[in-house]
Design a protein around this motif. Structure first.
Motif, PDB file in Angstrom:
ATOM      1  N   GLY A  44      28.390  31.305 -26.697  1.00  0.00           N
ATOM      2  CA  GLY A  44      27.663  32.355 -26.000  1.00  0.00           C
ATOM      3  C   GLY A  44      28.573  33.157 -25.086  1.00  0.00           C
ATOM      4  N   ALA A  45      27.967  34.171 -24.478  1.00  0.00           N
ATOM      5  CA  ALA A  45      28.717  35.056 -23.587  1.00  0.00           C
ATOM      6  C   ALA A  45      29.074  34.318 -22.296  1.00  0.00           C
ATOM      7  CB  ALA A  45      27.888  36.294 -23.265  1.00  0.00           C
ATOM      8  N   ILE A  46      30.334  34.444 -21.918  1.00  0.00           N
ATOM      9  CA  ILE A  46      30.835  33.777 -20.717  1.00  0.00           C
ATOM     10  C   ILE A  46      30.996  34.804 -19.610  1.00  0.00           C
ATOM     11  CG2 ILE A  46      32.798  32.556 -19.721  1.00  0.00           C
ATOM     12  CD1 ILE A  46      33.218  31.296 -22.466  1.00  0.00           C
ATOM     13  N   ARG A  47      30.499  34.457 -18.442  1.00  0.00           N
ATOM     14  CA  ARG A  47      30.656  35.346 -17.283  1.00  0.00           C
ATOM     15  C   ARG A  47      31.999  35.085 -16.599  1.00  0.00           C
ATOM     16  NH1 ARG A  47      25.904  36.196 -13.129  1.00  0.00           N
ATOM     17  NH2 ARG A  47      25.190  37.317 -14.955  1.00  0.00           N
ATOM     18  N   GLN A  48      32.370  33.803 -16.467  1.00  0.00           N
ATOM     19  CA  GLN A  48      33.596  33.491 -15.727  1.00  0.00           C
ATOM     20  C   GLN A  48      34.079  32.093 -16.079  1.00  0.00           C
ATOM     21  OE1 GLN A  48      33.052  32.863 -11.465  1.00  0.00           O
ATOM     22  NE2 GLN A  48      34.874  34.068 -11.078  1.00  0.00           N
ATOM     23  N   ILE A  49      35.399  31.917 -16.035  1.00  0.00           N
ATOM     24  CA  ILE A  49      36.010  30.591 -16.147  1.00  0.00           C
ATOM     25  C   ILE A  49      37.005  30.458 -15.008  1.00  0.00           C
ATOM     26  CG2 ILE A  49      37.562  29.115 -17.471  1.00  0.00           C
ATOM     27  CD1 ILE A  49      36.308  30.089 -19.990  1.00  0.00           C
ATOM     28  N   ARG A  50      36.917  29.350 -14.308  1.00  0.00           N
ATOM     29  CA  ARG A  50      37.875  29.054 -13.238  1.00  0.00           C
ATOM     30  C   ARG A  50      38.567  27.738 -13.572  1.00  0.00           C
ATOM     31  NH1 ARG A  50      37.059  31.205  -7.492  1.00  0.00           N
ATOM     32  NH2 ARG A  50      36.439  33.292  -8.063  1.00  0.00           N
ATOM     33  N   VAL A  51      39.867  27.803 -13.733  1.00  0.00           N
ATOM     34  CA  VAL A  51      40.662  26.630 -14.076  1.00  0.00           C
ATOM     35  C   VAL A  51      41.297  26.094 -12.802  1.00  0.00           C
ATOM     36  CG1 VAL A  51      42.581  25.768 -15.465  1.00  0.00           C
ATOM     37  CG2 VAL A  51      41.139  27.604 -16.345  1.00  0.00           C
ATOM     38  N   GLY A  52      41.189  24.778 -12.588  1.00  0.00           N
ATOM     39  CA  GLY A  52      41.788  24.152 -11.415  1.00  0.00           C
ATOM     40  C   GLY A  52      43.299  24.226 -11.478  1.00  0.00           C
ATOM     41  N   THR A  60      40.614  20.305 -14.540  1.00  0.00           N
ATOM     42  CA  THR A  60      39.194  20.641 -14.427  1.00  0.00           C
ATOM     43  C   THR A  60      39.007  22.145 -14.539  1.00  0.00           C
ATOM     44  OG1 THR A  60      39.207  20.912 -12.014  1.00  0.00           O
ATOM     45  CG2 THR A  60      38.802  18.686 -12.868  1.00  0.00           C
ATOM     46  N   ALA A  61      37.779  22.534 -14.817  1.00  0.00           N
ATOM     47  CA  ALA A  61      37.442  23.959 -14.873  1.00  0.00           C
ATOM     48  C   ALA A  61      35.944  24.116 -14.678  1.00  0.00           C
ATOM     49  CB  ALA A  61      37.850  24.563 -16.203  1.00  0.00           C
ATOM     50  N   TYR A  62      35.569  25.295 -14.229  1.00  0.00           N
ATOM     51  CA  TYR A  62      34.164  25.691 -14.183  1.00  0.00           C
ATOM     52  C   TYR A  62      33.990  26.791 -15.211  1.00  0.00           C
ATOM     53  CZ  TYR A  62      33.604  23.149  -9.816  1.00  0.00           C
ATOM     54  OH  TYR A  62      33.557  22.167  -8.880  1.00  0.00           O
ATOM     55  N   VAL A  63      32.949  26.671 -16.025  1.00  0.00           N
ATOM     56  CA  VAL A  63      32.633  27.682 -17.026  1.00  0.00           C
ATOM     57  C   VAL A  63      31.228  28.186 -16.710  1.00  0.00           C
ATOM     58  CG1 VAL A  63      32.311  28.157 -19.481  1.00  0.00           C
ATOM     59  CG2 VAL A  63      34.039  26.497 -18.753  1.00  0.00           C
ATOM     60  N   VAL A  64      31.106  29.490 -16.498  1.00  0.00           N
ATOM     61  CA  VAL A  64      29.818  30.093 -16.161  1.00  0.00           C
ATOM     62  C   VAL A  64      29.363  30.953 -17.336  1.00  0.00           C
ATOM     63  CG1 VAL A  64      28.549  31.528 -14.519  1.00  0.00           C
ATOM     64  CG2 VAL A  64      30.498  30.155 -13.734  1.00  0.00           C
ATOM     65  N   TYR A  65      28.225  30.590 -17.911  1.00  0.00           N
ATOM     66  CA  TYR A  65      27.650  31.343 -19.020  1.00  0.00           C
ATOM     67  C   TYR A  65      26.666  32.381 -18.502  1.00  0.00           C
ATOM     68  CZ  TYR A  65      29.523  28.425 -22.757  1.00  0.00           C
ATOM     69  OH  TYR A  65      30.358  27.805 -23.637  1.00  0.00           O
ATOM     70  N   GLU A  66      26.454  33.416 -19.300  1.00  0.00           N
ATOM     71  CA  GLU A  66      25.443  34.424 -18.985  1.00  0.00           C
ATOM     72  C   GLU A  66      24.040  33.849 -19.154  1.00  0.00           C
ATOM     73  OE1 GLU A  66      25.770  37.534 -17.857  1.00  0.00           O
ATOM     74  OE2 GLU A  66      27.955  37.535 -17.889  1.00  0.00           O
ATOM     75  N   ASP A  67      23.873  32.960 -20.137  1.00  0.00           N
ATOM     76  CA  ASP A  67      22.553  32.447 -20.483  1.00  0.00           C
ATOM     77  C   ASP A  67      22.528  30.920 -20.402  1.00  0.00           C
ATOM     78  OD1 ASP A  67      19.847  32.940 -21.607  1.00  0.00           O
ATOM     79  OD2 ASP A  67      20.645  31.786 -23.291  1.00  0.00           O
ATOM     80  N   ILE A  68      21.482  30.379 -19.833  1.00  0.00           N
ATOM     81  CA  ILE A  68      21.366  28.934 -19.638  1.00  0.00           C
ATOM     82  C   ILE A  68      21.302  28.190 -20.982  1.00  0.00           C
ATOM     83  CG2 ILE A  68      18.847  28.917 -19.454  1.00  0.00           C
ATOM     84  CD1 ILE A  68      19.183  26.848 -17.189  1.00  0.00           C
ATOM     85  N   TYR A  69      20.707  28.808 -21.987  1.00  0.00           N
ATOM     86  CA  TYR A  69      20.608  28.151 -23.297  1.00  0.00           C
ATOM     87  C   TYR A  69      21.976  28.062 -23.976  1.00  0.00           C
ATOM     88  CZ  TYR A  69      15.600  28.359 -22.681  1.00  0.00           C
ATOM     89  OH  TYR A  69      14.336  28.183 -22.191  1.00  0.00           O
ATOM     90  N   ASP A  70      22.826  29.048 -23.743  1.00  0.00           N
ATOM     91  CA  ASP A  70      24.191  28.984 -24.276  1.00  0.00           C
ATOM     92  C   ASP A  70      24.963  27.846 -23.615  1.00  0.00           C
ATOM     93  OD1 ASP A  70      23.591  31.197 -25.830  1.00  0.00           O
ATOM     94  OD2 ASP A  70      24.515  32.613 -24.428  1.00  0.00           O
ATOM     95  N   ALA A  71      24.752  27.665 -22.319  1.00  0.00           N
ATOM     96  CA  ALA A  71      25.412  26.570 -21.605  1.00  0.00           C
ATOM     97  C   ALA A  71      24.962  25.225 -22.163  1.00  0.00           C
ATOM     98  CB  ALA A  71      25.112  26.660 -20.113  1.00  0.00           C
ATOM     99  N   LYS A  72      23.676  25.084 -22.423  1.00  0.00           N
ATOM    100  CA  LYS A  72      23.161  23.830 -22.971  1.00  0.00           C
ATOM    101  C   LYS A  72      23.752  23.565 -24.351  1.00  0.00           C
ATOM    102  CE  LYS A  72      19.009  21.184 -24.009  1.00  0.00           C
ATOM    103  NZ  LYS A  72      19.786  20.323 -24.858  1.00  0.00           N
TER     104      LYS A  72
END
Length: 130
Positions: A44-52, A60-72
């Motif tokens: 799915g569409a990704i809003r942001q990725i932050r890599v430690g 570690t990293a944080y991955v932020v999706y545009e849509d909650i269903y894509d994250a799931k």
């Protein structure tokens, strides 16, 4: 996927811990943000990725999706996925858990400041001995 099937998936209820923000652990230290975009972007569409990048957050990293269903979908497909001989651990971001860690660090910093202010070295001594 047909539009009716996608609409049906959107209507179903998700568990309360499901979130658009994923916390990824056990990443290879040399993985780039571009590689993470290509890996997680399949779901799915990704809003942001932050890599430690600090000593404490490497791997570690944080991955932020545009849509909650894509994250799931990403969690369902990538948990335990092998990347450069490392198995990914993917969790939903939990703000209360991370706030607790921050407050613990703040508490430790405050304790150090108080020890310095009052000239205490922080060593534990048996009761009655100085």
């Amino acid at each position: 996927m047909s539009a009716a099937l996608q609409a049906q998936q959107r209507v179903r209820r998700l568990p309360p811990e499901v979130n658009r923000i994923l916390y990824v652990r056990n990443l290879p230290f040399n993985i780039s943000a571009e590689e993470l975009y290509s890996l997680f972007g399949k779901y799915g569409a990704i809003r942001q990725i932050r890599v430690g990048n600090s000593k404490e957050t490497r791997g570690t990293a944080y991955v932020v999706y545009e849509d909650i269903y894509d994250a799931k979908t990403a969690v369902d497909h990538l948990s335990g996925f092998n990347v450069q001989n490392r198995y990914l651990i993917i969790l939903y971001y939990n703000a209360t858990r991370h706030k607790g860690k921050l407050s613990l660090k703040e508490q430790e910093a405050e304790l150090r400041r108080m020890q310095e202010k009052h000239g205490v070295d922080g060593e534990q001594r048996p009761a009655g001995k100085k």
